[in-house]
Each structure stands twice: as C-alpha cells, then as structure tokens.
Design a protein around this motif. Structure first.
Motif, PDB file in Angstrom:
ATOM      1  N   PHE A 294       0.830  -1.209   0.000  1.00 18.57           N
ATOM      2  CA  PHE A 294       0.000   0.000   0.000  1.00 18.57           C
ATOM      3  C   PHE A 294       0.864   1.258   0.000  1.00 18.57           C
ATOM      4  O   PHE A 294       0.538   2.248  -0.671  1.00 18.57           O
ATOM      5  N   ALA A 295       1.975   1.222   0.758  1.00 20.37           N
ATOM      6  CA  ALA A 295       2.865   2.383   0.785  1.00 20.37           C
ATOM      7  C   ALA A 295       3.392   2.693  -0.616  1.00 20.37           C
ATOM      8  O   ALA A 295       3.454   3.859  -1.030  1.00 20.37           O
ATOM      9  N   SER A 296       3.755   1.653  -1.360  1.00 21.41           N
ATOM     10  CA  SER A 296       4.260   1.845  -2.724  1.00 21.41           C
ATOM     11  C   SER A 296       3.167   2.359  -3.647  1.00 21.41           C
ATOM     12  O   SER A 296       3.425   3.204  -4.520  1.00 21.41           O
ATOM     13  N   LEU A 297       1.941   1.857  -3.469  1.00 22.93           N
ATOM     14  CA  LEU A 297       0.828   2.326  -4.304  1.00 22.93           C
ATOM     15  C   LEU A 297       0.501   3.791  -4.024  1.00 22.93           C
ATOM     16  O   LEU A 297       0.294   4.583  -4.954  1.00 22.93           O
ATOM     17  N   PHE A 298       0.460   4.175  -2.751  1.00 22.66           N
ATOM     18  CA  PHE A 298       0.174   5.568  -2.400  1.00 22.66           C
ATOM     19  C   PHE A 298       1.268   6.501  -2.925  1.00 22.66           C
ATOM     20  O   PHE A 298       0.992   7.656  -3.274  1.00 22.66           O
ATOM     21  N   ALA A 299       2.511   5.996  -2.962  1.00 29.60           N
ATOM     22  CA  ALA A 299       3.626   6.823  -3.425  1.00 29.60           C
ATOM     23  C   ALA A 299       3.555   7.120  -4.920  1.00 29.60           C
ATOM     24  O   ALA A 299       4.298   7.968  -5.424  1.00 29.60           O
ATOM     25  N   LEU A 300       2.645   6.451  -5.630  1.00 28.79           N
ATOM     26  CA  LEU A 300       2.490   6.690  -7.063  1.00 28.79           C
ATOM     27  C   LEU A 300       1.764   8.001  -7.356  1.00 28.79           C
ATOM     28  O   LEU A 300       1.928   8.573  -8.430  1.00 28.79           O
ATOM     29  N   PHE A 301       0.937   8.501  -6.389  1.00 29.45           N
ATOM     30  CA  PHE A 301       0.155   9.708  -6.680  1.00 29.45           C
ATOM     31  C   PHE A 301       0.069  10.710  -5.524  1.00 29.45           C
ATOM     32  O   PHE A 301      -0.103  11.910  -5.760  1.00 29.45           O
ATOM     33  N   LEU A 302       0.181  10.269  -4.268  1.00 29.31           N
ATOM     34  CA  LEU A 302       0.011  11.191  -3.148  1.00 29.31           C
ATOM     35  C   LEU A 302       1.109  12.258  -3.048  1.00 29.31           C
ATOM     36  O   LEU A 302       0.813  13.403  -2.676  1.00 29.31           O
TER      37      LEU A 302
END
Length: 341
Positions: free
Chosen positions: A269-277
């Motif tokens: 999830f941390a990697s996914l959030f780092a894609l746009f947040l």
C-alpha cells in the motif's frame, strides 16, 4: 455472525489497517519536508520523536472522553495489556528510527518484515510443533516480495548497527503482535487498552524529544503551519485511529502467524500511495516531493505478498472419508458373522 464470517471480516479489517499504515509513509515524508522549512538544521531525532509524542498523545486524549461512559469498568487486565502494547510499539519505533540513521531505508523496510518469520518460529517452539508447508511457503513468498519492493542489493547488504537495530525492532514488533492475541485479554475493551497503549507510546518517546530539543519554541514551531497540522491530522485520524484501533479490535479473530503475514501488505500500500500522493501533497504544501513510478518490481513484489496471503488463508482440503459399501455396511457384516458363528 458465524466464526468463519467473523474471521473473514477480521481479515478484511486488518488489510484495511495495513492500508492506513501504508498511508503514513508518504504523509510522514511530506511532514518532514514541510518541517525542514520551519526548523532548518533541526535534529532528525527531535522531529521524529516529537511526531510520535504528538501523534499518540493526541490520540490518547481523544480516546479519553470517548471512553468516559465505560471508564468505571476499567480493569487491571486492560491496563496490563495497554502498557505491554505501548512498550512494545514505542520501543520498536525508537529502534527503527535510530536504525534508519545507520542503514538504507530500503534495507530497513525489508528487515522490518522479519516478524513474519519470527512469529511462526515462536509458535512452533511454544507448541513443539513444526510449521506447516503452507506457512513455510507463505513466509518465503512474503520475504521475497519484501526484498523486491525494498530493492535490496544483496551485494552491499551487511549487518551493522542499523541492521541489528532494525532486526531488534522487528523482534519487538513480534512481541506486540503476540501480546495482543493473548487469550486472557480477549474480553478487554478495545478503547480502554488502546488509550493506555497510545499514552505509553507517547511517554516512551517523550525523553528523546526533550533531550534533542534545541529551543523550547521548536515544539510549537515544528507545527506552525497549516500543512504540518494537516499532515498531523492525517497521521492521527487515519494511521493511528484507523490502523491501530482496527488491529486491536480484529486481530483476536486471526492467529498471530496469519496476522503477521497480513501486516506485510503494508509496504504494498505504501508503494501504491507513493504513485500519486506526493504530487497532491506537494501541490497543497508547496513541497518538492515527486511521485514514484509504477515498476515491474512493484508488480512482482506486491504480487508475491498478495499471493502469500491468499495461500495462507485458503481453506484446507477436507480429509477424504473412507468409502463404505452401502449395500452391505460394516454393521451388517458383523451381525451376519455373529449369527453365522
């Protein structure tokens, strides 16, 4: 609600908890970048420990009035559980933060996931029973997925102070997960022991913040802007209340080994959030914080961790029942033999 449905719902809630914890990585990074403008040259130890003091101290203060109606039923077991969880989580966070000063962030992220190995080893030692092949396979897939996500370079990996501190933090986080599942605490009120837990975590980090303070005014200056206060709100509401209260409420319906593997979804999830947040945060707080890009490593690492959790939570095959001759069941054979005899 049946036990199977309750367990299924618990798994979903724990996955949601890891999503909230995954949010804490870009939120904390953005907070640190915003604070660099307010405290140029400030100690990283001060910034990190002050964040923990404020984050969990505020959470404890909010929980206190929410628990007012039932505080007259507060008991010794809830105090004991909360103190234990707070010490495990607080000391683990401190070791993890100090270890980051002596090792790469990717190495820290990878070694932190070691609790998914420590938990089944502890359970096997306690029960004097070897872990199943499914547990071995799931743990191997999680470690492999975490290594891919963390981009571990095995050629330069060494075990120094930072690595030992991170492994020690993972051992302590193992204790936190095991402490939470102790049967004698099953009837405890979640809000009661969570209030104690948050308060103890704040108190554990308070001496570090005090010792690294350069100027007393820095305690207010560190959160003297709207963006820093906004990021703190995100950490308190979502990452603390959302993550830890879900963990404290629902882990009791899942054994510690499976819970440890679920928690390893956090870096996905941390990697996914780092894609746009980061771009959203940068636009709002005027930061230089770029989005990460979708890579094959994210797909492979996330896929391995997800597959491991699907494997460990897949239903076991039902044992085959021995076939019987319906035309001549065993009871009839024994009766015929008795008559013939």
């Amino acid at each position: 609600m049946s036990d199977d449905r309750k367990r299924s719902h618990a798994i979903q809630m724990l996955v949601l908890a890891t999503a909230f914890w995954g949010l804490s990585f870009p939120a904390t990074k953005a907070l640190e970048l915003a604070q660099q403008k307010l405290l140029p040259g400030g100690s990283s130890w001060f910034v990190a420990s002050l964040c923990i003091v404020y984050r969990f101290g505020i959470a404890a203060l909010i929980l206190l009035p929410l628990s007012a109606r039932t505080l007259d039923r507060f008991n010794r077991l809830e105090l004991e559980q909360g103190v234990g969880l707070g010490l495990f989580a607080g000391v683990g966070l401190l070791l993890q933060v100090d270890g980051l000063a002596y090792t790469a962030a990717s190495t820290s992220a990878f070694l932190t996931q070691c609790y998914c190995l420590f938990i089944p080893l502890w359970v096997a030692w306690r029960k004097r029973r070897r872990p199943s092949a499914k547990v071995f396979a799931s743990c191997a897939m999680v470690i492999g997925g975490a290594a891919v996500l963390a981009k571990v370079d095995w050629r330069i990996l060494r075990i120094g102070r930072g690595e030992w501190e991170t492994i020690a933090a993972s051992v302590i986080f193992t204790g936190q997960i095991l402490w939470l599942e102790r049967p004698k605490y099953a009837a405890n009120q979640v809000k009661h022991f969570s209030f104690v837990m948050f308060g103890v975590m704040a108190l554990v980090c308070l001496p570090v913040a005090l010792l690294t303070t350069q100027r007393p005014a820095d305690w207010l200056r560190a959160y003297g802007s709207v963006p820093t206060l906004g990021f703190l709100v995100v950490l308190v509401v979502f990452c603390t209340f959302g993550g830890y209260l879900l963990m404290n409420r629902w882990q009791r319906y899942v054994n510690a080994t499976r819970a440890g593997l679920i928690y390893c979804i956090e870096p996905v999830f941390a990697s996914l959030f780092a894609l746009f947040l980061p771009a959203w945060f940068s636009s709002w707080a005027l930061l230089d914080y770029a989005n990460e890009t979708l890579t094959g490593q994210l797909l492979l690492g996330g896929g391995l961790i997800t597959a491991a959790n699907l494997l460990i939570h897949s239903p076991a095959a039902a044992p085959k029942r021995p076939q019987t001759d319906t035309a001549n069941p065993p009871g009839r054979d024994r009766e015929a033999d008795r008559i013939a005899g």
